[in-house]
Design a protein around this motif. Sequence first.
Motif, PDB file in Angstrom:
ATOM      1  N   VAL A   1       0.851  -1.191   0.000  1.00  0.00           N
ATOM      2  CA  VAL A   1       0.000   0.000   0.000  1.00  0.00           C
ATOM      3  C   VAL A   1       0.883   1.235   0.000  1.00  0.00           C
ATOM      4  O   VAL A   1       1.656   1.464   0.924  1.00  0.00           O
ATOM      5  CB  VAL A   1      -0.916   0.020   1.246  1.00  0.00           C
ATOM      6  CG1 VAL A   1      -1.756   1.292   1.259  1.00  0.00           C
ATOM      7  CG2 VAL A   1      -1.795  -1.209   1.267  1.00  0.00           C
ATOM      8  N   LYS A   2       0.755   2.036  -1.033  1.00  0.00           N
ATOM      9  CA  LYS A   2       1.523   3.274  -1.108  1.00  0.00           C
ATOM     10  C   LYS A   2       1.016   4.264  -0.075  1.00  0.00           C
ATOM     11  O   LYS A   2      -0.160   4.276   0.260  1.00  0.00           O
ATOM     12  CB  LYS A   2       1.413   3.896  -2.494  1.00  0.00           C
ATOM     13  CG  LYS A   2       2.087   3.105  -3.598  1.00  0.00           C
ATOM     14  CD  LYS A   2       1.933   3.826  -4.923  1.00  0.00           C
ATOM     15  CE  LYS A   2       2.603   3.042  -6.045  1.00  0.00           C
ATOM     16  NZ  LYS A   2       2.435   3.725  -7.348  1.00  0.00           N
ATOM     17  N   GLN A   3       1.887   5.102   0.427  1.00  0.00           N
ATOM     18  CA  GLN A   3       1.499   6.116   1.387  1.00  0.00           C
ATOM     19  C   GLN A   3       0.832   7.297   0.675  1.00  0.00           C
ATOM     20  O   GLN A   3       1.127   7.602  -0.472  1.00  0.00           O
ATOM     21  CB  GLN A   3       2.716   6.625   2.163  1.00  0.00           C
ATOM     22  CG  GLN A   3       3.249   5.612   3.175  1.00  0.00           C
ATOM     23  CD  GLN A   3       4.386   6.188   3.974  1.00  0.00           C
ATOM     24  OE1 GLN A   3       5.293   6.792   3.434  1.00  0.00           O
ATOM     25  NE2 GLN A   3       4.319   6.001   5.287  1.00  0.00           N
ATOM     26  N   LYS A   4      -0.046   7.952   1.408  1.00  0.00           N
ATOM     27  CA  LYS A   4      -0.688   9.176   0.933  1.00  0.00           C
ATOM     28  C   LYS A   4      -1.326   9.015  -0.440  1.00  0.00           C
ATOM     29  O   LYS A   4      -1.180   9.862  -1.319  1.00  0.00           O
ATOM     30  CB  LYS A   4       0.321  10.328   0.908  1.00  0.00           C
ATOM     31  CG  LYS A   4       0.836  10.730   2.287  1.00  0.00           C
ATOM     32  CD  LYS A   4       1.729  11.936   2.193  1.00  0.00           C
ATOM     33  CE  LYS A   4       2.203  12.378   3.570  1.00  0.00           C
ATOM     34  NZ  LYS A   4       3.056  13.582   3.510  1.00  0.00           N
ATOM     35  N   GLN A   5      -2.084   7.934  -0.621  1.00  0.00           N
ATOM     36  CA  GLN A   5      -2.724   7.723  -1.919  1.00  0.00           C
ATOM     37  C   GLN A   5      -4.053   8.450  -2.038  1.00  0.00           C
ATOM     38  O   GLN A   5      -4.404   8.930  -3.096  1.00  0.00           O
ATOM     39  CB  GLN A   5      -2.971   6.223  -2.147  1.00  0.00           C
ATOM     40  CG  GLN A   5      -1.713   5.425  -2.376  1.00  0.00           C
ATOM     41  CD  GLN A   5      -2.059   4.011  -2.787  1.00  0.00           C
ATOM     42  OE1 GLN A   5      -2.164   3.714  -3.959  1.00  0.00           O
ATOM     43  NE2 GLN A   5      -2.260   3.149  -1.816  1.00  0.00           N
ATOM     44  N   ILE A   6      -4.803   8.491  -0.941  1.00  0.00           N
ATOM     45  CA  ILE A   6      -6.150   9.048  -1.021  1.00  0.00           C
ATOM     46  C   ILE A   6      -6.552   9.663   0.312  1.00  0.00           C
ATOM     47  O   ILE A   6      -6.185   9.170   1.382  1.00  0.00           O
ATOM     48  CB  ILE A   6      -7.161   7.941  -1.424  1.00  0.00           C
ATOM     49  CG1 ILE A   6      -8.496   8.547  -1.852  1.00  0.00           C
ATOM     50  CG2 ILE A   6      -7.350   6.926  -0.311  1.00  0.00           C
ATOM     51  CD1 ILE A   6      -9.424   7.544  -2.528  1.00  0.00           C
ATOM     52  N   LYS A   7      -7.289  10.768   0.241  1.00  0.00           N
ATOM     53  CA  LYS A   7      -7.759  11.440   1.441  1.00  0.00           C
ATOM     54  C   LYS A   7      -9.097  10.838   1.887  1.00  0.00           C
ATOM     55  O   LYS A   7      -9.787  10.203   1.097  1.00  0.00           O
ATOM     56  CB  LYS A   7      -7.913  12.936   1.186  1.00  0.00           C
ATOM     57  CG  LYS A   7      -6.593  13.644   0.931  1.00  0.00           C
ATOM     58  CD  LYS A   7      -6.809  15.138   0.720  1.00  0.00           C
ATOM     59  CE  LYS A   7      -5.477  15.851   0.507  1.00  0.00           C
ATOM     60  NZ  LYS A   7      -5.670  17.305   0.292  1.00  0.00           N
ATOM     61  N   VAL A   8      -9.458  11.076   3.134  1.00  0.00           N
ATOM     62  CA  VAL A   8     -10.692  10.532   3.691  1.00  0.00           C
ATOM     63  C   VAL A   8     -11.909  10.975   2.882  1.00  0.00           C
ATOM     64  O   VAL A   8     -12.787  10.176   2.556  1.00  0.00           O
ATOM     65  CB  VAL A   8     -10.857  10.956   5.166  1.00  0.00           C
ATOM     66  CG1 VAL A   8     -12.258  10.619   5.678  1.00  0.00           C
ATOM     67  CG2 VAL A   8      -9.806  10.278   6.031  1.00  0.00           C
ATOM     68  N   SER A   9     -11.961  12.261   2.539  1.00  0.00           N
ATOM     69  CA  SER A   9     -13.109  12.776   1.778  1.00  0.00           C
ATOM     70  C   SER A   9     -13.198  12.129   0.403  1.00  0.00           C
ATOM     71  O   SER A   9     -14.299  11.834  -0.091  1.00  0.00           O
ATOM     72  CB  SER A   9     -13.006  14.296   1.632  1.00  0.00           C
ATOM     73  OG  SER A   9     -11.805  14.659   0.972  1.00  0.00           O
TER      74      SER A   9
END
Length: 391
Positions: free
Chosen positions: A65-73
């Motif tokens: 899993v790559k870091q910082k792929q998608i934000k919560v929203s």
Amino acid sequence: MPKRKNTSIKDYKLKSGKKRYEFVISLGQNSNGDRVQVHRRGFKTYAEAEAVFNKLSQTKPDNFVKQKQIKVSELRDLWFENYKTQVKESTANKNKQVFDNHVIPDFGNQYVDKITVAELQKWADMKAKQIVKYRDAINEFNALFEYGIRLNYVSENPLKRIIIPKKTSRPRRDTEHNVYTREELNQFLEVAKEYGLVQYTYFKLLSATGLRKSEALALTWQDIDLKAGTLSINKTLAYGLDNKTIIQPPKSPKSKRILPISDSLKEVLIDYKQKQKIISNKLFHTIKGTYLKMSKPDQWLKSIYAKDHEEKVKYAKTHNLKEPQPDLRHITVHGFRHTFATLLIAETNVKPKTVQMLLGHENIQMTLDIYTHVNNKNKEDAVNALKQLNI
């Protein structure tokens, strides 16, 4: 100092002169034939870097899993597009409101994989103090993390590791006080009758059947058989997406039911039907014949209480009284459903299963909770009576 065995972990210095550690690790090729190589930096100690390195070394290329792929929203929007097609529109709307009010303001702009257990624990504790249904917010956020795992945006669900707060500091409304005695109910209905025929009929209907306010608002004249003396509950009003008013099936399978109508209610409905300007087949409707908004009964109730107060103040002034008579005790619209159930149990020999059917409860425990409340009240009355008797 022991010799550091992992030569992939290297130290470097920040502009401030502080030492940090970094590493590059190759996980191999994934199923698409792409080489998966990971670069991590910013570790304060060698041991910290080594722990992450060892964990990554056990990760298969396809599971990385790559870091910082998608934000919560962003993840919420992705998940919601699928979720709203699988549930009632009102359920989807409630879910969206929970996220918009309690999750997005705190975590909307954060990357899903960067949220810590400590942050989530602090958030859960805060929500338990702010709202009664704090578990709904926790459960919805938990479902989002699980969805993120399935899509490989996060490797684990940090909400699984928090301690769920046991209770909220804001107690629910006391059901015992959100109910009328028969005398109080009669007084209220007298005031409501003076206020308006529509409002009187609506609250008489709730009091005599125990309907939910949304079930009563959804009724049509086709649902009522005045000759047979029955009322059919087969639909309910609800808030759909964007808070628009919609018609949908009742709350649960048990909520779909046919109820007997009392002679008293039957007389009121006949009078209402004769006097109402028939522009719609709906019992309660706007001037244009459309369904009323779900907030309308609350507005009616507030106005009836205001009228009661005004009339009593006026009477006191007219008769030179120092103080007006006490106002009607205020309850909620849902309190009329509680009133029906409480009077039904207290004044008849009805069995719990029958009450469950009449109220449309999904399970018998909800009905038994009402029985327990009434029985406890009877015990209190018995104790007080014996004290007064004092033999």
